[in-house]
Enzyme design. Structure first.
Site, PDB file in Angstrom:
ATOM      1  N   LYS A 106       7.356   3.349  -5.715  1.00 33.78           N
ATOM      2  CA  LYS A 106       6.368   2.380  -6.174  1.00 33.78           C
ATOM      3  C   LYS A 106       5.841   2.805  -7.547  1.00 33.78           C
ATOM      4  O   LYS A 106       5.770   3.983  -7.843  1.00 33.78           O
ATOM      5  CB  LYS A 106       5.234   2.299  -5.152  1.00 33.78           C
ATOM      6  CG  LYS A 106       5.063   3.629  -4.408  1.00 33.78           C
ATOM      7  CD  LYS A 106       4.369   3.550  -3.105  1.00 33.78           C
ATOM      8  CE  LYS A 106       4.440   4.960  -2.474  1.00 33.78           C
ATOM      9  NZ  LYS A 106       3.816   5.133  -1.241  1.00 33.78           N
ATOM     10  N   HIS A 129      -7.125  12.653   2.343  1.00 30.73           N
ATOM     11  CA  HIS A 129      -6.248  13.756   1.934  1.00 30.73           C
ATOM     12  C   HIS A 129      -7.033  15.069   1.924  1.00 30.73           C
ATOM     13  O   HIS A 129      -6.542  16.101   2.416  1.00 30.73           O
ATOM     14  CB  HIS A 129      -5.689  13.518   0.525  1.00 30.73           C
ATOM     15  CG  HIS A 129      -4.793  12.327   0.392  1.00 30.73           C
ATOM     16  ND1 HIS A 129      -5.034  11.314  -0.492  1.00 30.73           N
ATOM     17  CD2 HIS A 129      -3.629  12.009   1.017  1.00 30.73           C
ATOM     18  CE1 HIS A 129      -4.063  10.404  -0.402  1.00 30.73           C
ATOM     19  NE2 HIS A 129      -3.205  10.797   0.508  1.00 30.73           N
ATOM     20  N   ARG A 138      -2.129   8.403  10.755  1.00 33.00           N
ATOM     21  CA  ARG A 138      -3.384   7.677  10.939  1.00 33.00           C
ATOM     22  C   ARG A 138      -3.279   6.667  12.072  1.00 33.00           C
ATOM     23  O   ARG A 138      -4.140   6.558  12.912  1.00 33.00           O
ATOM     24  CB  ARG A 138      -3.763   6.952   9.645  1.00 33.00           C
ATOM     25  CG  ARG A 138      -4.135   7.891   8.521  1.00 33.00           C
ATOM     26  CD  ARG A 138      -4.098   7.196   7.204  1.00 33.00           C
ATOM     27  NE  ARG A 138      -2.775   6.637   6.962  1.00 33.00           N
ATOM     28  CZ  ARG A 138      -2.376   6.084   5.836  1.00 33.00           C
ATOM     29  NH1 ARG A 138      -3.227   5.958   4.843  1.00 33.00           N
ATOM     30  NH2 ARG A 138      -1.151   5.629   5.692  1.00 33.00           N
ATOM     31  N   SER A 161      -4.604   5.352  -0.004  1.00 29.04           N
ATOM     32  CA  SER A 161      -4.731   5.234  -1.462  1.00 29.04           C
ATOM     33  C   SER A 161      -4.590   3.783  -1.891  1.00 29.04           C
ATOM     34  O   SER A 161      -5.281   3.318  -2.800  1.00 29.04           O
ATOM     35  CB  SER A 161      -3.651   6.074  -2.146  1.00 29.04           C
ATOM     36  OG  SER A 161      -3.839   7.429  -1.863  1.00 29.04           O
TER      37      SER A 161
END
Ligand code: PNS
Length: 159
Positions: free
Chosen positions: A42, A18, A90, A128
């Protein structure tokens, strides 16, 4: 005219990936608001206050503001005066969700453009959730997150 971007996410917690994207964004916008989503579907490990505090400690650039938001991202972006939404890509696996979200956000707010950035090569595998998992089982995350985040993870998992 100053150009403002929103970089939204859960940031549970902020990673070196990040941080890398925030730096890259500042190459083509004047200011970035890191927008922490409060109501993520979540169950987050860190509260929104903790996530905000960790980002503020990990990112010291004066061109970066850190805020939380609730509700639709485009409403927050519009109210802030942003014209760009930053998202990271990504791997191919990110693409479908990101593509859907970008098109939905464009439908809702045609004046705001989503810009996808690719992180540094050695950070492309980072997320994460992987950081949380490694930390949870006592693995070394020192190269993956800022030291304050590492401390935060230690506090949460007690190791
Ligand atoms: O880091 P994440 O979990 O991938 O971030 C997802 C996030 C928070 C950017 C996304 O869920 C979001 O924008 N939520 C706010 C609600 C919203 O605007 N949803 C419609 C998006 S099409």
């Amino acid at each position: 005219m100053s150009r403002l971007a929103i970089y939204p996410g859960s940031f549970d917690p902020i990673t070196r990936g990040h941080e890398d994207l925030i730096r890259r964004s500042l190459a083509f916008v004047d200011r970035v608001i890191v927008a922490v989503a409060v109501n993520v579907t979540k169950q987050p490990l860190f509260t929104s206050e903790e996530r905000l505090a960790l980002i503020r400690e990990a990112v010291s650039d004066t061109r970066v503001d850190v805020r939380s938001f609730d509700g639709l991202l485009v409403d927050f972006a519009r109210a802030a005066g942003a014209t760009v939404i930053i998202r990271g890509l990504r791997a191919v696996s990110d693409f479908e969700y990101e593509f859907q979200m970008a098109l939905m956000n464009r439908t809702l707010a045609p004046g705001i453009e989503t810009v996808f950035l690719v992180p540094a090569f050695d950070l492309t595998y980072l997320s994460s959730s992987l950081v949380r998992e490694v930390a949870r089982f006592g693995g070394d995350v020192s190269s993956l997150v800022h030291p304050v985040v590492q401390q935060g993870l230690k506090r949460k998992y007690g190791r």
